[in-house]
Design a protein around this motif. Structure first.
Motif, PDB file in Angstrom:
ATOM      1  N   ASP A  64      -8.266  37.374 -42.894  1.00  0.00           N
ATOM      2  CA  ASP A  64      -7.265  38.189 -41.833  1.00  0.00           C
ATOM      3  C   ASP A  64      -7.764  38.633 -40.786  1.00  0.00           C
ATOM      4  N   ARG A  68      -6.975  37.510 -36.754  1.00  0.00           N
ATOM      5  CA  ARG A  68      -5.958  37.893 -36.202  1.00  0.00           C
ATOM      6  C   ARG A  68      -6.815  38.084 -34.689  1.00  0.00           C
ATOM      7  N   TYR A  71      -7.151  34.878 -32.999  1.00  0.00           N
ATOM      8  CA  TYR A  71      -5.942  35.128 -32.391  1.00  0.00           C
ATOM      9  C   TYR A  71      -5.105  35.611 -30.565  1.00  0.00           C
ATOM     10  N   GLU A  72      -6.092  36.974 -30.349  1.00  0.00           N
ATOM     11  CA  GLU A  72      -5.546  37.655 -29.540  1.00  0.00           C
ATOM     12  C   GLU A  72      -6.436  37.258 -28.761  1.00  0.00           C
TER      13      GLU A  72
END
Length: 107
Positions: A64, A68, A71-72
């Protein structure tokens, strides 16, 4: 007393009628065109990342966090690309309209 880098930056931004990178990015992400731009990037699979598997597999929490962070990082790239496209468009409009100078973004 001596001026700090923050003092100098604040005066320069004010004098040039410019925005910091963070201020400019806040404005960008509120632009309806940005919503379309980021949606198109997502539709093309830009944000899709495969989970690590086999000997490289991570715990669900680690995966996860990895997802994340990826993605950022990609989101920041999309923001930068959009800002670049806006700057080019603005420059072309100014050249077309014979307008010089104006505000500028730094960062």
């Amino acid at each position: 007393g001596p001026l700090t880098l923050t003092d100098l930056t604040t005066v320069a931004l004010s004098t040039l009628n410019a925005k910091s990178r963070i201020e400019a990015e806040r404005e960008v992400v509120q632009d309806p065109l940005f919503e379309s731009f980021i949606h198109a990037a997502g539709e093309k699979g830009f944000f899709t990342e495969k989970k690590l598997s086999g000997k490289d597999a991570l715990s669900p929490e680690e995966e996860d966090l990895r997802q994340r962070l990826l993605y950022e990082n990609k989101y920041r790239k999309v923001v930068a690309k959009f800002r670049s496209k806006l700057a080019v468009r603005e420059e072309q409009l100014m050249l077309h309209n014979g307008v010089g100078g104006g505000g500028m973004n730094v960062g």
